[in-house]
Motif scaffolding. Structure first.
Motif, PDB file in Angstrom:
ATOM      1  N   SER A 175       0.806  -1.220   0.000  1.00  0.00           N
ATOM      2  CA  SER A 175       0.000   0.000   0.000  1.00  0.00           C
ATOM      3  C   SER A 175       0.836   1.266   0.000  1.00  0.00           C
ATOM      4  O   SER A 175       0.476   2.251  -0.652  1.00  0.00           O
ATOM      5  CB  SER A 175      -0.948   0.006   1.202  1.00  0.00           C
ATOM      6  OG  SER A 175      -0.220  -0.005   2.424  1.00  0.00           O
ATOM      7  N   ARG A 176       1.977   1.270   0.687  1.00  0.00           N
ATOM      8  CA  ARG A 176       2.756   2.502   0.771  1.00  0.00           C
ATOM      9  C   ARG A 176       3.310   2.927  -0.590  1.00  0.00           C
ATOM     10  O   ARG A 176       3.702   4.079  -0.779  1.00  0.00           O
ATOM     11  CB  ARG A 176       3.882   2.382   1.797  1.00  0.00           C
ATOM     12  CG  ARG A 176       5.018   1.462   1.432  1.00  0.00           C
ATOM     13  CD  ARG A 176       6.128   1.539   2.486  1.00  0.00           C
ATOM     14  NE  ARG A 176       6.695   2.874   2.561  1.00  0.00           N
ATOM     15  CZ  ARG A 176       7.053   3.469   3.697  1.00  0.00           C
ATOM     16  NH1 ARG A 176       6.893   2.864   4.847  1.00  0.00           N
ATOM     17  NH2 ARG A 176       7.580   4.684   3.674  1.00  0.00           N
ATOM     18  N   SER A 177       3.332   2.003  -1.550  1.00  0.00           N
ATOM     19  CA  SER A 177       3.780   2.354  -2.901  1.00  0.00           C
ATOM     20  C   SER A 177       2.834   3.341  -3.572  1.00  0.00           C
ATOM     21  O   SER A 177       3.189   3.959  -4.572  1.00  0.00           O
ATOM     22  CB  SER A 177       3.910   1.094  -3.763  1.00  0.00           C
ATOM     23  OG  SER A 177       4.878   0.211  -3.234  1.00  0.00           O
ATOM     24  N   ALA A 178       1.627   3.483  -3.031  1.00  0.00           N
ATOM     25  CA  ALA A 178       0.644   4.406  -3.606  1.00  0.00           C
ATOM     26  C   ALA A 178       0.780   5.820  -3.053  1.00  0.00           C
ATOM     27  O   ALA A 178      -0.045   6.682  -3.372  1.00  0.00           O
ATOM     28  CB  ALA A 178      -0.771   3.890  -3.339  1.00  0.00           C
ATOM     29  N   LEU A 179       1.807   6.091  -2.269  1.00  0.00           N
ATOM     30  CA  LEU A 179       1.911   7.408  -1.644  1.00  0.00           C
ATOM     31  C   LEU A 179       2.029   8.531  -2.669  1.00  0.00           C
ATOM     32  O   LEU A 179       1.349   9.556  -2.555  1.00  0.00           O
ATOM     33  CB  LEU A 179       3.102   7.452  -0.680  1.00  0.00           C
ATOM     34  CG  LEU A 179       3.361   8.813  -0.010  1.00  0.00           C
ATOM     35  CD1 LEU A 179       2.108   9.340   0.684  1.00  0.00           C
ATOM     36  CD2 LEU A 179       4.523   8.712   0.975  1.00  0.00           C
ATOM     37  N   LEU A 180       2.881   8.376  -3.676  1.00  0.00           N
ATOM     38  CA  LEU A 180       3.027   9.455  -4.658  1.00  0.00           C
ATOM     39  C   LEU A 180       1.709   9.737  -5.380  1.00  0.00           C
ATOM     40  O   LEU A 180       1.305  10.905  -5.496  1.00  0.00           O
ATOM     41  CB  LEU A 180       4.143   9.132  -5.651  1.00  0.00           C
ATOM     42  CG  LEU A 180       5.556   8.993  -5.077  1.00  0.00           C
ATOM     43  CD1 LEU A 180       6.562   8.744  -6.200  1.00  0.00           C
ATOM     44  CD2 LEU A 180       5.954  10.213  -4.274  1.00  0.00           C
ATOM     45  N   PRO A 181       1.005   8.714  -5.887  1.00  0.00           N
ATOM     46  CA  PRO A 181      -0.306   8.998  -6.488  1.00  0.00           C
ATOM     47  C   PRO A 181      -1.289   9.646  -5.516  1.00  0.00           C
ATOM     48  O   PRO A 181      -2.050  10.539  -5.904  1.00  0.00           O
ATOM     49  CB  PRO A 181      -0.794   7.613  -6.936  1.00  0.00           C
ATOM     50  CG  PRO A 181       0.449   6.827  -7.151  1.00  0.00           C
ATOM     51  CD  PRO A 181       1.397   7.303  -6.093  1.00  0.00           C
ATOM     52  N   LEU A 182      -1.280   9.219  -4.251  1.00  0.00           N
ATOM     53  CA  LEU A 182      -2.207   9.819  -3.289  1.00  0.00           C
ATOM     54  C   LEU A 182      -1.880  11.286  -3.027  1.00  0.00           C
ATOM     55  O   LEU A 182      -2.790  12.105  -2.822  1.00  0.00           O
ATOM     56  CB  LEU A 182      -2.205   9.032  -1.975  1.00  0.00           C
ATOM     57  CG  LEU A 182      -3.414   8.091  -1.789  1.00  0.00           C
ATOM     58  CD1 LEU A 182      -3.415   7.015  -2.862  1.00  0.00           C
ATOM     59  CD2 LEU A 182      -3.411   7.472  -0.399  1.00  0.00           C
ATOM     60  N   LEU A 183      -0.614  11.631  -3.042  1.00  0.00           N
ATOM     61  CA  LEU A 183      -0.250  13.039  -2.873  1.00  0.00           C
ATOM     62  C   LEU A 183      -0.758  13.872  -4.050  1.00  0.00           C
ATOM     63  O   LEU A 183      -1.226  15.002  -3.875  1.00  0.00           O
ATOM     64  CB  LEU A 183       1.265  13.182  -2.723  1.00  0.00           C
ATOM     65  CG  LEU A 183       1.833  12.731  -1.373  1.00  0.00           C
ATOM     66  CD1 LEU A 183       3.358  12.656  -1.430  1.00  0.00           C
ATOM     67  CD2 LEU A 183       1.388  13.673  -0.253  1.00  0.00           C
ATOM     68  N   HIS A 184      -0.671  13.319  -5.255  1.00  0.00           N
ATOM     69  CA  HIS A 184      -1.253  14.018  -6.403  1.00  0.00           C
ATOM     70  C   HIS A 184      -2.774  14.119  -6.252  1.00  0.00           C
ATOM     71  O   HIS A 184      -3.380  15.130  -6.631  1.00  0.00           O
ATOM     72  CB  HIS A 184      -0.913  13.281  -7.699  1.00  0.00           C
ATOM     73  CG  HIS A 184       0.481  13.509  -8.184  1.00  0.00           C
ATOM     74  ND1 HIS A 184       0.963  14.754  -8.519  1.00  0.00           N
ATOM     75  CD2 HIS A 184       1.510  12.639  -8.402  1.00  0.00           C
ATOM     76  CE1 HIS A 184       2.221  14.651  -8.924  1.00  0.00           C
ATOM     77  NE2 HIS A 184       2.574  13.383  -8.858  1.00  0.00           N
ATOM     78  N   LEU A 185      -3.388  13.074  -5.699  1.00  0.00           N
ATOM     79  CA  LEU A 185      -4.843  13.078  -5.520  1.00  0.00           C
ATOM     80  C   LEU A 185      -5.283  14.205  -4.593  1.00  0.00           C
ATOM     81  O   LEU A 185      -6.216  14.954  -4.916  1.00  0.00           O
ATOM     82  CB  LEU A 185      -5.296  11.726  -4.963  1.00  0.00           C
ATOM     83  CG  LEU A 185      -6.779  11.607  -4.604  1.00  0.00           C
ATOM     84  CD1 LEU A 185      -7.654  11.714  -5.846  1.00  0.00           C
ATOM     85  CD2 LEU A 185      -7.049  10.285  -3.873  1.00  0.00           C
ATOM     86  N   VAL A 186      -4.640  14.351  -3.450  1.00  0.00           N
ATOM     87  CA  VAL A 186      -5.048  15.413  -2.525  1.00  0.00           C
ATOM     88  C   VAL A 186      -4.662  16.781  -3.075  1.00  0.00           C
ATOM     89  O   VAL A 186      -5.344  17.783  -2.805  1.00  0.00           O
ATOM     90  CB  VAL A 186      -4.466  15.191  -1.109  1.00  0.00           C
ATOM     91  CG1 VAL A 186      -5.013  13.907  -0.510  1.00  0.00           C
ATOM     92  CG2 VAL A 186      -2.944  15.185  -1.106  1.00  0.00           C
TER      93      VAL A 186
END
Length: 238
Positions: A36-47
């Motif tokens: 799950s932590r691999s999704a951090l960069l996409p989640l930062l773009h999401l917020v």
């Protein structure tokens, strides 16, 4: 923000409807990765697509969704320059001032735009349309000097062309980069970078192709005439 530019936490949460929508999108992104932590960069773009920057609320949201500490998330968000740490304009205008672009005119372009827009580095025009920043190399040295708007290229820029560009953006005109589809806003760009479909018509077909200067070295390596049109060399282009 603290004196070191770090977000003050805890932060206020998102409204319930916004939170529910972001959670749905976040779960889709997280599901694409074995960890799950691999999704951090996409989640930062999401917020960032939600608020126009990575806010303390966005940092807490990412941490909660991924089971990380806010320190972990903050460390990543403050490392990568594509994540804003304060709100800005609809169009992020980045002028490359790294070595080659600088000597080819990037420094002059940046100075011209600061004077023309009346803002400094990372400053935003009063109408909220343009944020100006000098940026590091974006791997387009063969088109120096380069200006980028929301990470789309405007090649072989000049002080005059850069002034015309920001004037058109502020006037609300549709602007197309040298390579790629017509521009969208910074928030819309952030959502695309998060990994969601690009809604612009023919966006994929209009972007990503190597231009003639980029392909000269390849043609030389193949023993071809670097000055001849690429289509005459291979029948399919270089």
């Amino acid at each position: 923000m603290t004196d070191l530019g770090m977000p003050r936490l805890p932060a206020p949460g998102y409204p319930a409807d916004v939170r529910a929508r972001l959670e749905t999108d976040a779960r889709e992104l997280i599901g694409r990765y074995p960890q799950s932590r691999s999704a951090l960069l996409p989640l930062l773009h999401l917020v960032q697509a939600e608020e126009g920057y990575v806010s303390p609320s966005g940092i807490e949201f990412c941490a909660e969704m991924l089971g990380l500490t806010t320190a972990d998330v903050t460390g990543v968000a403050t490392f990568y320059t594509m994540y804003r740490r304060q709100n800005g304009g609809d169009f992020h205008v980045g002028v490359c001032t790294n070595t080659l672009c600088a000597v080819m005119g990037g420094d002059e372009i940046f100075a011209t735009l600061k004077d023309h827009l009346g803002v400094g580095n990372k400053g935003t025009t009063p109408d909220g349309s343009v944020t100006l920043e000098h940026i590091e190399c974006n791997a387009a040295c063969d088109y120096a000097p380069v200006v980028m708007v929301n990470w789309e290229f405007f090649d072989n820029a000049t002080p005059a062309s850069a002034k015309d560009l920001v004037d058109e953006l502020r006037a609300g005109k549709q602007v197309s980069p040298t390579r790629g589809a017509p521009l969208c806003t910074f928030k819309e760009t952030s959502r695309i970078l998060a990994g969601f479909p690009d809604p612009r018509a023919e966006a994929v077909d209009q972007g990503g192709a190597g231009g003639t200067p980029s392909l000269v070295g390849l043609r030389i390596a193949k023993g071809q005439d670097p000055d001849a049109p690429a289509t005459t060399q291979t029948g399919k282009g270089a």
